[in-house]
Each structure stands twice: as C-alpha cells, then as structure tokens.
Design a protein around this motif. Structure first.
Motif, short mmCIF file in Angstrom:
data_model
loop_
_atom_site.label_atom_id
_atom_site.label_comp_id
_atom_site.label_asym_id
_atom_site.label_seq_id
_atom_site.Cartn_x
_atom_site.Cartn_y
_atom_site.Cartn_z
N LEU A 5 0.84 -1.21 0.00
CA LEU A 5 0.00 0.00 0.00
C LEU A 5 0.86 1.26 0.00
O LEU A 5 0.51 2.26 -0.62
CB LEU A 5 -0.93 -0.01 1.21
N GLN A 8 1.92 1.94 -3.47
CA GLN A 8 0.80 2.51 -4.23
C GLN A 8 0.66 4.01 -3.95
O GLN A 8 0.48 4.82 -4.87
CB GLN A 8 -0.49 1.79 -3.84
N LEU A 15 -6.22 5.20 -1.84
CA LEU A 15 -6.68 3.92 -1.31
C LEU A 15 -8.19 3.79 -1.46
O LEU A 15 -8.92 4.77 -1.28
CB LEU A 15 -6.32 3.80 0.17
N GLN A 19 -8.85 -1.25 1.03
CA GLN A 19 -7.44 -1.01 1.34
C GLN A 19 -7.28 -0.21 2.63
O GLN A 19 -6.35 -0.44 3.40
CB GLN A 19 -6.77 -0.29 0.17
N ALA A 23 -5.28 -1.37 5.87
CA ALA A 23 -4.27 -0.49 6.46
C ALA A 23 -4.50 -0.31 7.96
O ALA A 23 -3.55 -0.34 8.75
CB ALA A 23 -4.28 0.87 5.76
#
Length: 369
Positions: A5, A8, A15, A19, A23
């Motif tokens: 993540l 990303q 997100l 996601q 997280a």
C-alpha cells in the motif's frame, strides 16, 4: 501488505475502502514493524489524504474504539465538540478548552474529546486536571456529567486503547518533522459522536476537506477554521527550533492576529468557504506573545483569570471570538456578533466560573463515590 500500500501511495494512487480497512488492521497490529507503519503514514501524507480516505479511516478506527451509548434524551440534543488538530507549534494557551467550558455554561451540551500534550506544552487533558477536573471517570459517570452538567471530557487514550500500537510510529514521524493522518483525526474520533463541531486546523488548505469529512460523517453543523498569524509574529520563535518543528503561520483556532479562513456547512446545505477579519470585533491590539501559554499550571491560571474577570485583554478576546463561533456551530446564536455578546455575558455574570466549580465538584465526588 502495508508495504504494498505504501508503494501505491508513493505512485500518487489513493486507497479504496477495502485497502483502508487493511491499512487500519496493519497499523494497529503490534507485530508490524514501527518503520513500516511510519513509511506508510509518511507516504499517505505526502500524497495528500483525500476526503474519502480520511472519512474511511475514521469509520474503520471507530470500530476499534470503545463504544459509548447515549440515551435517547442525550442523543436528541445538539452535542458540540470544540477541538483543534494541534500541530501549529505556536504555544498558545488552551483556547479551545476554555471555549468548551463557556459553551457549556451557555447551556450547550459539550462532549470534549482530547488528550495530553503532544505538540504543545499543555493539552486539554493536562489543563482540565490542573483546574481541578478529574478526567478519567468511569464511562457511566462521564455520561451522567454530560447529561446533568452539559459537559464531559472524553479522554482519548481511554476510548482508543488500540492506538497504543501506533504510538512509536507516530513518534518516529514526529521526530522526522513529518505530519501524518493522525494529526487530523483527533477531532473526528470523538466517541460521543457530536452533532456540531468547531475544528481548528494549522493551515487553510485543510479547512474545506475537513469540513467535507464532517459532512460525510453525519455532523449537522461544522465550522473548520485556520487563523493567520503572519511571519512577523513568529520570527521570535524560529531560532533554535529543530528541523521540521518550526511553527506555522496559522493558528488552529480563530485568530485575533489576522485573517481567518473558514469552511462551514449546516445540515444538507452546500459548503461555504469564506474569510473573516478580526477587525469586525472590538479586539484589543495583540501580538502572538500576548496569547502565549505555558505548562498546565500556567494555563489553568489563565482560565481562572479569564473567568474571574481579571484578564480583559488579548487572551479574553481570543476566547470570545472562538466562543462566538462555537455557539454559532451549536445553533445557540444566529451570528458571530450575537455569539460574542453572549460569551461576554457568560463570563461577566460569573456563569463560566460557576460552571467550572460545578464540574470540579462533580468530578471529585464521582471519583470518591
């Protein structure tokens, strides 16, 4: 997974809801490395948190917090929180906490969410203890105080115990001078779920996004402000400051020192962004040192002086301006001028001082019972 993540985010990709859920699980997992958490929070901040991301984090983190059940009568009220995000590093006294007490004295139900000092010398928890209010009451007594006395303090660590697994990562980011998402979340995670909020943020670009987050979370009335200080006012505080820890040029409050940037909404109405000049109010000449605070004992003394009518200068003016906005947010008044006048009355008639004494007595009896 948190590392993926992070990559990303480093590619400026936001997100999605799933996601964010992942997280949160990783951030609150004590087995995930501190450095990994810090890198994720840094990447998210550098990308820039979207309204959708902030709201999603709030929703997921609420699920990890201690639930507070308000009875039907309490829930039917307008419930106000007054809170700054912190992070301006300007070392002013506890304006928001003083305002919260004034609002309660004006008959507004105030659920104050707060913590001990993080980026300042004295947090809301510290100063309330110093004035004599016990801050760690049992939940049922906290709610009793809210119902009977229109004020209760919700001590953040008590209601968000899983956050202890984030402490080291946040500390690491702070040592690097890195703001994180959690610098914004404090006012949004109040377990009492306030219906009206006045939030201060340390830079104007956060005003509208934070207001939109409040709106998405179901708050009926929200006012988000960042008040200008001006470079000349902070020059005396910039020497010998650690890298990344210099003060900002904006207060996370309504400022009596310069222009205020405001984003506000009421129920389903559209967002209104505007500026407000302190020149519209009878404010004494002021510079930043006039608003300086200190440790908890010093800041408690300032509150007592304001409520006793002994302080009638810049500190009182700063409280009056912010109290006016808080009373407007809670629909207690129709405009800021009316709010200013009511706040003056609450102090000058001794109602603020009486409310403080009432809360001190209740909290001490609650601990002893």
């Amino acid at each position: 997974m948190l590392g993926e993540l992070t990559k990303q985010l480093q590619q400026s990709q936001s997100l999605d809801l799933q996601q964010v859920k992942t997280a949160v699980e990783q951030l609150l997992d004590e087995n995930v490395a501190v450095e990994t958490k810090a890198e994720f929070l840094t990447a998210l901040s550098k990308k820039g948190e979207t309204v959708e991301e902030i709201a999603a984090f709030v929703e997921e983190l609420r699920k990890k917090s201690i639930h507070v059940e308000l009875d039907a009568e309490l829930r039917s009220r307008e419930i106000l929180d007054v809170c700054g995000t912190g992070g301006d590093r300007l070392d002013t006294f506890n304006i928001s906490t003083t305002v919260a007490l004034i609002a309660a004295a004006a008959g507004v139900t105030v659920a104050k969410h707060g913590n001990r000092a993080v980026t300042s010398q004295c947090g809301s928890a510290d100063v309330l203890e110093a004035v004599g209010i016990r801050i760690e009451l049992p939940v049922e007594r906290t709610l009793e105080c809210l119902k009977k006395h229109d004020f209760a303090f919700f001590f953040a660590p008590k209601f968000h115990p899983s956050f202890r697994h984030l402490a080291q990562a946040r500390k690491l980011c702070a040592q690097r001078g890195q703001r994180t998402l959690f610098n914004l979340l404090g006012p949004l995670l109040n377990p009492a779920r306030p219906t009206a909020q006045l939030i201060g943020v340390p830079c104007p670009e956060f005003c509208e996004p934070m207001a939109r987050v409040l709106q998405r979370l179901g708050v009926r009335r929200g006012i988000v402000v960042s008040g200008k200080v001006g470079t000349s006012n902070i020059e005396h505080r910039t020497s010998n400051v650690e890298v990344g820890k210099a003060p900002t040029s904006h207060l996370d409050e309504f400022s009596t020192l310069g222009e205020n940037f405001v984003a506000e909404f009421y129920q389903e109405r559209g967002m209104n962004c505007s500026t407000l000049s302190p020149e519209n109010f009878p404010i004494s000449p002021v510079s930043l040192p006039d608003l300086a605070g200190g440790n908890s004992k010093t800041n408690a003394q300032i509150i007592h002086q304001i409520f006793a009518g002994e302080e009638r200068g810049p500190k009182r003016d700063a409280v009056l301006l912010n109290a006016a906005a808080a009373l407007l947010a809670a629909a207690r008044v129709k405009n800021l001028n009316e709010g200013w006048d009511l706040a003056c009355e609450i102090i000058d008639t001794g109602k603020a001082r009486k409310k403080l004494d009432e809360l001190i007595e209740f909290s001490n009896n609650a601990v002893g019972s």
